[in-house]
Write a protein that holds these residues in place. Structure first.
Motif, short mmCIF file in Angstrom:
data_model
loop_
_atom_site.label_atom_id
_atom_site.label_comp_id
_atom_site.label_asym_id
_atom_site.label_seq_id
_atom_site.Cartn_x
_atom_site.Cartn_y
_atom_site.Cartn_z
N LEU A 656 0.83 -1.21 0.00
CA LEU A 656 0.00 0.00 0.00
C LEU A 656 0.86 1.26 0.00
N VAL A 657 2.02 1.20 0.68
CA VAL A 657 2.93 2.35 0.67
C VAL A 657 3.46 2.55 -0.75
N LEU A 658 3.74 1.44 -1.42
CA LEU A 658 4.22 1.54 -2.81
C LEU A 658 3.19 2.32 -3.65
N CYS A 659 1.92 1.96 -3.49
CA CYS A 659 0.88 2.67 -4.26
C CYS A 659 0.90 4.16 -3.93
N ALA A 660 1.03 4.48 -2.62
CA ALA A 660 1.02 5.89 -2.22
C ALA A 660 2.21 6.62 -2.83
N GLN A 661 3.38 5.96 -2.83
CA GLN A 661 4.57 6.63 -3.36
C GLN A 661 4.47 6.80 -4.87
N VAL A 662 3.89 5.80 -5.54
CA VAL A 662 3.70 5.95 -6.99
C VAL A 662 2.80 7.15 -7.23
N HIS A 663 1.76 7.26 -6.40
CA HIS A 663 0.84 8.37 -6.57
C HIS A 663 1.52 9.71 -6.30
N ALA A 664 2.47 9.68 -5.37
CA ALA A 664 3.18 10.92 -5.05
C ALA A 664 4.27 11.24 -6.07
N GLY A 665 4.39 10.37 -7.09
CA GLY A 665 5.34 10.67 -8.16
C GLY A 665 6.77 10.28 -7.85
N MET A 666 6.98 9.43 -6.83
CA MET A 666 8.37 9.08 -6.47
C MET A 666 8.93 7.97 -7.37
N MET A 753 -1.68 8.39 3.64
CA MET A 753 -1.69 7.65 4.90
C MET A 753 -3.02 7.88 5.64
N LEU A 754 -3.49 9.13 5.64
CA LEU A 754 -4.77 9.40 6.30
C LEU A 754 -5.90 8.66 5.61
N TYR A 755 -5.81 8.60 4.28
CA TYR A 755 -6.82 7.88 3.49
C TYR A 755 -6.82 6.41 3.90
N LEU A 756 -5.61 5.85 4.10
CA LEU A 756 -5.52 4.44 4.49
C LEU A 756 -6.18 4.22 5.85
N ILE A 757 -5.97 5.16 6.78
CA ILE A 757 -6.60 4.99 8.11
C ILE A 757 -8.12 5.04 7.96
N ILE A 758 -8.59 5.98 7.11
CA ILE A 758 -10.05 6.06 6.89
C ILE A 758 -10.55 4.71 6.38
N MET A 759 -9.80 4.09 5.45
CA MET A 759 -10.25 2.81 4.89
C MET A 759 -10.23 1.71 5.95
N LEU A 760 -9.18 1.69 6.76
CA LEU A 760 -9.08 0.61 7.76
C LEU A 760 -10.27 0.66 8.71
N VAL A 761 -10.68 1.86 9.08
CA VAL A 761 -11.78 1.95 10.04
C VAL A 761 -13.13 1.86 9.34
N GLY A 762 -13.18 2.39 8.10
CA GLY A 762 -14.49 2.54 7.46
C GLY A 762 -14.91 1.37 6.60
#
Length: 1697
Positions: A656-666, A753-762
């Motif tokens: 999931l971090v990989l996806c976030a970093q890809v999205h951040a353009g890294m 990361m905040l989005y991931l927390i929202i998903m984990l709880v929601g």
């Protein structure tokens, strides 16, 4: 056959025909060694019958084989004449309750979505229509060939296994009675003998591998020395290669080579040469040499002709066996026994095994024959189906390996029978328990994927083409696994448990090889050089998705199995993570007084893989433990205490971090392969077993560990730990002005990361995670899809995950959440979300892509604004978690979480530069909202003695810890509420504060736990009022600004319209823009309007200005100015044809002067109405031509238009055109100027005058054509010839038109002639003017037809382009004579005139029944000026028009009366006879008198008058259009509205008496005319019934009627294979396009190619639309537009379709 064979062959044939089947059979019955007898018979006769020359004679061979070879066997088998024997067997036999029909390619098949056990259970059309399933939800597809109908198979259907036809056969079935009881002992013995010998012979000869010698017992002494060069099919070489090679190798024509290639492709082999060994060998070497360059060569064998003969007969035998066993189940049973009986060599020696194991060595034709035999024998006998299944499973590995190395398609392989065996639930279970089938399939699969890396994972890099090909074939094994698992067991035996778990072990081994495959490392510095191979791994994942889900479904069905599977999966995961720490050093993290140990690992620096199937399978099983409550029932059996949560979450978190970093353009430098992988990871096809399960695995981990620890590990993996663990990091950020990129990246990572927390709880809508069921999950998916926008059924289905049965479960719940809106004429039906479902909308729904999320947010906010609600999108109320996951919610109130929230809010309050983002804040607000919702729910559901442990409200009210004493979260929210830069989020903040107060009140009322009063809750009311006023002021300013802008825009618009008037007058759309025909002519006062004749209404001349679309110059249309032209398209048309069998034999000699009333082929002209200068158009067309020549040299593609045929696209609207029409002023005004209108002659006198003028002209023409030396004599002759008064034939009128207009008149005339007759252009040809008049007449007729069919008024608002086209076309046709040869046009006039007023010179003219009167009228009126220009006696052109029109109308009335059918109607008694009725009766009597009373008895006058009125209406309407456009007289307003029949108004407009019969009043001449018309021999033949004639009014042509239900259409057509539900438009050889079909499913959508397979029904409106396109002659235009829009259509060779 070759001629030298003839005598010998004939002799052989004679001897063969003398063979007696009965005698041979008798001989066999006596024989001691039957096998030897039969073999000798075959050895002797087969080579004499088959393969007697280069070309096969199948009919003759079959006839002889039946007589000499099969006949004796049938006699032997029956013991009597088979003609009696077989019917007896059939009668004794009980009909089968199985259908077993084998499908042809393209045949429709039906599967019931409600009752089929799996999607492979299908019915043939006949069974389907007779079954209960036709009223269920069914799916319709077309068969690829090879399967069979499952009707009668009780294991295939949950209910309704029998159709009506097969139900009858089930009544007396006892359990498994032996079918042999119906046969007598000796029939059984004989059948057994003959089947055993024949089957063995066929198998032996088909699997024989030597090329020039036969098996010993088939050899004969006197062997002929002839060979065949046999070419075999492969799937590597293309048709073109084979055809080219054959032409070289056996020097045949291309057509023969194509024939060879087609046969090879269809049957798998074909002999391409016949002769001695040398001769064939030579051809073989050429073929091999020519095809071995790039690939392996084509397979060629030189085979002795007798081997080929025996093989051909072997195939014939197998088909024969298949047909014989159809007579009786007993015979079928015997054949099965023979086939499965083990031979002398033990294992795998039965005939069936031998065929199967040689499958890949046989050619296509042989394979399909024996597969068919297996289907009709082994698979139709339930006892032997089992035995066969066992043999199939035992040989499974070998069959699959053969298939993988073979190159033929799956449907030609025996391996394809797996679908028939493995999908039968009882067989599948038996094979799993007894043959360990699951394990075999998986092991076989693993054996074929040998490439592994050092860790034993699959490796797909540097994948060669051959490996890729093999990999594609290996995937079919996964399908087999899916078939085995598709029906789930209801009860488990210990055997089944044990074997399933063994299979599960094998499956885990497979997944273990996938865990962590294709690892990737972030590229730093430079871009990746080679895109790595990623597709193979994802293909594997996609194919396995359903299998993984099904494995979990199986586990869920049995608690013991589930527990064991869970343990096994955990153990394998431990092995994969054996080196969990991977030698990375441990580190300690601490925030807010919590600390945790973890390892140092950076996703952006180390290897990371997106493939983690073992972790994901464990996550799935963990949810099942919760869902089935096994976790609570047997905690002691589960290793839950051994679980190490950090180990479980590690890899999914990395992913999931990989996806976030890809999205951040890294990861930009890693290229597209990574982007694609991330795309598929989230895509609906894979996410169920990838992304979704990673979320579940994290939820599992969090629910078992301290949420603070989890959050710290998470921060560390997201590489954000520094930011949140260091106080004042944000300040330092902005002060140091670091790299903007880095800040941007960090912001995105924090958001993710905040989005991931929202998903984990929601995300708790999977049954087992939250307390929900499966339908809740689907409802939620649909609600969120429809929140983006309304969707069609098919879009919605595509966005939902399908299960292994291709079902999404959508239909069951859609009604609850959406409304359906039906489609109009185009488009499709749409589902719209019900308004009450909007409250369930979650902005951070985890299946939204980024784009979908922003669209949904916008759509939902817009909705709220429309409903005048505030625009906050608060988190929805969620269902509670299951107990196993219940502790998850604590993450929201953990210290680290509060610290993160506080930090972000702090940044927002300080508002310093770019160190934070609004999205970040929005996510934090959403999380706070979730926590408040959670607390409120806890409070609502709490009982007395429980204390609520969820105390988020208290925690956010406390200020931060010392030393820095930051304000509390609540205080910061109140500060932010008034921040001007956060307008968008104000509503959300207000919602949070309001909810906070509500909770506070609840807590106070249940005041068990007092809440600390804080500096919070400042009076929010006042701030709200302030807020409102501020908003109001802003809104007012915005409104004023909008109004100002709108005013400016409309001013600019007006200005633009004034400047470009013409652009707005020439609209493109046929139906949309309409302009009344009146607009273009000045309005005349209320006097009666008359379109022709001396009394014609004079219209003041109007000046016409037009603008050229190419150079934008404006110009007036004048006689002497440069020509202006309209783009036009001329085409031949049969739309109005009443005789489709008629076509022009020799266009060069054909004379089109008289159009037959069947209108069998006309010339239609259409235009898009866009105007150009002639010279601009010429330049444009030349450039198109030049471009085309250049293009042809560069690339050999077609364009959508054919330049060689003069085609081009209109430069403005790209409408297909092939010529241009010049724009003219009304031509009649130009020719008509020189006469005073004094007393004009009556009809009789006028006819006399014209006849004299014609006579004079003919004499003159004769003089001119016989050259005479004495010129004086010639002039004397002229005086002798009594010239009519005022007639000056030597006068030549001056052409009024400018050179450029004359040139354009010629251009269009020639184009019409060329297209209309399909001849080469020739402007001198005398037929050119005829074609021009004809096109004018035909186009007017087809427009009148359309208007009548649609009940539109004749002069109602016609679309501009039609109006312009008709006006220009009519004026052109009227002016064309000025550029034609005068004498030619005069000649045409004389001939046309003579057809009505006979003279002596024209004998062979058609009778009046065979002339289309409107074409005649147009020709006469438009040719008349050529005669009238010599006439100076004062008779005006208008008088001529009027008399011509009256004359033609009279002829038409006679035509109608002669052909009218006289069906009496009872209504005429009441009608008193008016003058019309009396007049028409009198006329009818006259006709009877002249036709020698062969005319039928007099019907009533009323009836006759009705026939005349109805019959003449189309003619009157066409004439009105014609004279309106010719003379420019506006139409009377009465005709511009629909309603009445307008008969009287038309008569007035056309200067006709209302009682048309009054035309016949000038007695002396009309009598003569009628007499001459009636005396024609053809009229007599018609009245005596010897020939047909067209009757009036002509019916409209329609397209054929289509059946209401699409399946009936397919069935009517399956004989000629309809696959696609598509409409194909073709025009000529190179033009075509697909048009959306008129069949729609219940959701208002078309289904081309039956991809969805919903039932389709005819949509009447859409069918009408296609019909209208055809009537309007717009099909070619549609094709042109489609081909321009879609270049792929251009390359298709349409003539082959």
């Amino acid at each position: 056959m070759a001629s030298e064979l003839e005598p010998e062959v004939q002799a052989i044939d004679r001897s063969l025909l003398e063979c007696s089947a009965e005698e041979t059979a008798g001989k066999w019955l006596q024989a001691t060694d039957l096998t030897r007898e039969v073999y000798q018979h075959l050895a002797h006769y087969v080579p004499q019958i088959y393969c007697r020359g280069p070309n096969p004679f199948p009919q003759k061979e079959d006839m002889l084989a039946q007589h000499v070879l099969l006949g004796p066997m049938e006699w032997y088998l029956c013991g009597e004449d088979p003609a009696f024997g077989f019917p007896k067997l059939e009668q004794a036999n009980k009909p089968s309750h199985l259908c077993g029909r084998v499908f042809k390619v393209g045949e429709p098949t039906y599967s019931c979505r409600d009752c089929a056990v799996d999607p492979t259970c299908v019915l043939c059309m006949e069974c389907f229509l007779g079954s209960i399933h036709r009223d269920h939800r069914y799916r319709m597809t077309t068969s690829g060939g090879g399967g069979f109908c499952d009707c009668g198979d009780t294991e295939a259907w949950k209910e309704g296994p029998y159709c009506q036809k097969h139900e009858l056969n089930t009544s007396e079935i006892e359990e498994e009675e032996d079918p042999l009881v119906h046969l007598s002992e000796d029939v059984i013995a004989r059948t057994y003998n003959i089947f055993a010998i024949m089957f063995r012979y066929a198998v032996e000869i088909l699997t024989w591998e030597k090329e020039s010698e036969l098996p010993a017992d088939l050899e004969i002494i006197e062997k002929r020395d002839t060979y065949y060069c046999m070419l075999f099919n492969d799937e590597v070489h293309t048709y073109e290669q084979v055809i080219y090679t054959l032409q070289k190798a056996v020097n045949c024509t291309q057509k023969e080579a194509i024939g060879f290639a087609t046969t090879v492709d269809r049957d798998g082999r074909r002999s391409v040469r016949y002769g001695d060994f040398q001769y064939c060998e030579q051809a073989k070497s050429v073929i091999v040499r020519n095809t071995s360059r790039q690939t392996k060569p084509l397979k060629v064998q030189v085979m002795h002709s007798s081997i080929v003969a025996h093989q051909n007969f072997g195939l014939k035998l197998l088909s024969w066996l298949g047909s014989i066993i159809g007579y009786s189940d007993g015979l079928r049973r015997i054949l099965c026994q023979v086939g499965l009986q083990e031979g002398p060599d033990g294992e795998n020696s039965s005939l069936v095994d031998r065929l199967m194991l040689n499958d890949s060595k046989l050619w296509k034709g042989a394979r399909s024959v024996y597969h068919q035999l297996f289907m009709s024998s082994l698979l139709m006998d339930l006892k032997y189906k089992k035995l066969f299944a066992v043999r199939f499973a035992k040989n499974y590995e070998r069959l699959q390996s053969d298939y993988v190395t073979d190159d033929h398609d799956r449907e030609f392989s025996i391996a394809d029978l797996s679908v028939q065996i493995f999908t039968v639930p009882s067989l599948a279970r038996m094979l799993i328990t007894e043959e360990n089938l699951m394990t075999i399939i998986i092991k076989t699969f693993m054996d074929h994927l040998r490439h592994r890396d050092a860790q034993g994972r699959f490796q797909f890099e540097r994948y060669t083409a051959l490996q890729a090909f093999k990999f594609r074939r290996v995937q079919s094994l996964i399908l087999d696994l899916k078939y085995v698992l598709i029906s789930k067991p209801t009860e488990w035996s210990d055997d089944l448990r044990q074997k399933f778990l063994e299979g599960f072990d094998a499956f885990l081994e497979l997944l273990k090889c996938m865990q962590g495959m294709d690892p990737i490392t972030r590229q730093v510095g430079q871009h990746i050089e080679m895109e790595p191979e990623w597709e193979a791994a994802f293909t594997l994942q996609m194919k396995l998705t359903h299998v993984i889900s099904m494995m979990q479904d199986w586990c869920a069905l049995d608690e013991k199995v589930l527990i064991e599977a869970y343990k096994k999966c955990l153990a394998v995961l431990m092995q994969c993570h054996g080196g969990f720490t991977d030698g990375e050093q441990p580190i300690t993290l601490s925030i807010c007084g919590h600390s945790v140990e973890t390892i140092r690992y950076c996703v952006s620096q180390e290897k990371v893989s997106i493939h983690l199937p073992v972790s994901r399978l464990l996550a799935g099983l963990h949810v099942l433990l919760s869902k089935s409550e096994v976790a609570y029932k047997f905690p002691e059996l589960l290793p839950l205490s051994e679980l190490s949560p950090p180990m479980l979450i590690e890899h999914p978190l990395r992913c999931l971090v990989l996806c976030a970093q890809v999205h951040a353009g890294m990861w930009r430098r890693n290229g597209f392969s990574l982007v694609n992988q991330i795309y598929y990871y989230h895509n609906v096809k894979c996410r169920r077993e990838m992304f979704d399960k990673d979320i579940v695995m994290l939820q599992t981990g969090v629910s078992m560990m301290d949420p603070n620890h989890f959050l710290m590990i998470m921060l560390s993996r997201f590489e954000l730990y520094q930011i949140f663990s260091t106080p004042d990091y944000g300040k330092r950020f902005s002060s140091e002005i670091t790299h903007k990129d880095v800040v941007q990246q960090n912001n995105t990572l924090i958001e993710e990361m905040l989005y991931l927390i929202i998903m984990l709880v929601g995300e708790r809508f999977s049954p087992g995670v939250g307390q929900v069921n499966a339908t809740d999950e689907i409802k939620r998916e649909i609600i969120h899809q429809l929140s983006i926008k309304p969707m069609a059924h098919s879009e919605l289905v595509k966005s939902l995950p399908e299960d292994e049965n291709k079902e999404t479960g959508m239909e069951g719940v859609i009604e609850a959440v959406a409304h359906f809106k039906k489609p109009g004429l185009t488009g499709r039906g749409m589902y719209e979300l019900k308004p009450e479902c909007a409250k369930d909308f979650n902005l951070y729904f985890y299946h939204f892509s980024r784009a979908e999320q922003s669209k949904a947010e916008e759509a939902q906010r817009k909705l709220k604004r429309q409903n005048r609600e505030d625009t906050a999108l608060p988190p929805p109320v969620l269902p509670p978690f299951c107990p196993l996951f219940a502790s998850l919610v604590n993450i929201l109130q953990s210290d680290v979480m509060l610290c993160i929230m506080r930090t972000v809010l702090q940044w927002a309050v300080e508002h310093n530069g770019y160190a934070w983002s609004e999205s970040m804040l929005q996510r934090v607000l959403h999380l706070i909202g979730m926590a408040l919702q959670e607390e409120k729910q806890h409070l609502d559901s709490v009982t007395e003695e429980h204390v609520v442990t969820f105390t988020f409200t208290q925690k956010i009210s406390k200020p931060g810890e010392a030393p820095n004493n930051s304000p509390s979260i609540l205080a910061m929210l109140e500060t932010l509420q008034n921040a001007p830069y956060l307008d968008v989020h104000k509503d959300m903040i207000r919602w949070i504060l309001k909810t906070f107060n509500t909770i506070k009140k609840i807590r106070e009322s249940s005041s068990a736990s007092p809440v600390a009063e804080t500096e919070g809750t400042i009076m929010e009311e006042s701030s709200r009022d302030k807020d409102k006023a501020e908003r109001k002021r802003k809104a007012e300013i915005a409104r004023l600004r909008r109004e100002k802008i709108m005013a400016q825009m409309s001013e600019m618009q007006r200005h633009f319209i004034d400047e470009n008037k013409e652009l707005f007058q020439q609209t493109l759309e046929l139906d949309a823009s309409t302009s009344a025909a009146l607009d273009n002519s000045p309005v005349v006062s209320d006097m009666a309007l008359t379109a022709l004749g001396p009394a014609q209404t004079q219209v003041p001349e109007q000046r016409q200005f037009v603008t050229c679309i190419l150079c934008q110059e404006e110009q007036e249309v004048k006689v002497e100015s440069k020509a202006m032209v309209l783009a036009a398209f001329v085409q031949r048309s049969t739309v109005l044809s009443k005789n489709r069998s008629k076509f022009i034999q020799d266009p060069e000699k054909y004379d089109p002067l008289f159009m037959h009333p069947d209108l069998s082929c006309g010339t239609h002209t259409g235009s898009c109405g866009h105007i150009m200068h002639a010279h601009c158009w010429q330049r444009y067309f030349d450039s198109v031509q030049a471009k085309e020549q250049r293009r042809q040299q560069r690339l050999r593609l077609h364009t959508s238009y054919d330049v060689e045929n003069g085609e081009f696209l209109c430069p403005l609207c790209e409408c297909l055109s092939n010529t241009v029409i010049p724009l003219l002023l009304p031509p009649r005004n130009i020719f008509n100027s020189r006469f005073n209108i004094s007393d004009q002659p009556k009809l009789t006198q006028w006819i006399r005058t014209i006849s004299q003028q014609i006579k004079a002209l003919q004499v003159l023409r004769k003089e001119e054509s016989t050259p005479n030396t004495a010129s004086s004599k010639n002039s004397e002759n002229l005086h002798e010839l009594q010239l009519p008064e005022g007639f000056r034939p030597d006068f030549h009128p001056k052409n009024p038109y400018s050179e450029s207009i004359k040139e354009m008149l010629t251009t269009f005339g020639t184009a019409t002639y060329k297209v209309g007759l399909k001849v080469h252009p020739n402007e001198e040809d005398p037929r050119v003017p005829i074609m021009c008049w004809g096109s004018c007449a035909y186009t007017i007729q087809s427009i009148e037809r359309i208007l009548s069919d649609e009940d539109k008024p004749l002069f109602g608002p016609l679309p501009c382009r039609l109006d312009d086209c008709l006006r220009s076309l009519t004026r052109f046709a009227a002016a064309h004579w000025t550029v034609a040869s005068l004498s030619v046009v005069q000649g045409h006039f004389c001939k046309l005139f003579a057809s009505l007023v006979p003279d002596d010179n024209h004998g062979d003219l058609p009778c009046i029944l065979d002339i289309d009167m409107f074409h005649l009228l147009v020709g006469l009126v438009l040719a008349f000026p050529a005669l009238q220009c010599h006439d100076f006696s004062g008779i005006s052109l208008g008088t001529g028009d009027l008399h011509v029109f009256h004359l033609v109308t009279m002829a038409h009335i006679v035509q109608i009366l002669l052909t009218s059918c006289t069906e009496e109607n009872g209504m005429d008694q009441e009608n008193p006879a008016g003058e019309e009725e009396l007049a028409v009766l009198a006329l009818y009597k006259t006709l009877q008198q002249y036709t020698g009373s062969s005319l039928k008895e007099t019907p009533s006058g009323w009836h006759l008058w009705r026939n005349v009125r109805n019959g003449i209406m189309p003619f009157l309407k066409c004439s009105a259009l014609f004279f309106h456009y010719l003379n420019g007289v506006p139409s009377p307003p009465e005709i511009q509205v629909s309603g009445t029949s307008h008969f009287e108004h038309l008569c007035n407009y056309l200067s006709l008496p209302n009682n048309l019969i009054c035309l016949f009043q000038e007695n002396e001449i009309t009598k003569l005319l009628i007499e001459s018309w009636c005396h024609n021999i053809e009229v007599k033949r018609y009245l005596e019934g010897e020939r047909d004639a067209i009757s009036y009014p002509r019916e409209s042509n329609k397209l054929i009627d289509l059946p209401e239900d699409y399946s009936s259409l397919i069935n009517q057509a399956s004989n000629f294979s309809v696959r696609e539900c598509q409409v194909l438009f073709l025009a000529g050889k190179t033009k075509g396009c697909f048009y959306s079909p008129p069949y729609l499913d219940d959701y208002g959508e078309t289904d081309q190619g039956l991809r969805r397979g919903n039932p389709l029904h005819l949509c009447k409106e859409r069918f009408k639309k296609i019909q209208k396109l055809w009537h309007q002659h717009s099909i070619t235009e549609e094709i042109g537009h489609a081909q321009e829009a879609n270049q792929t259509l251009v390359g298709i060779d349409w003539q082959h379709l």
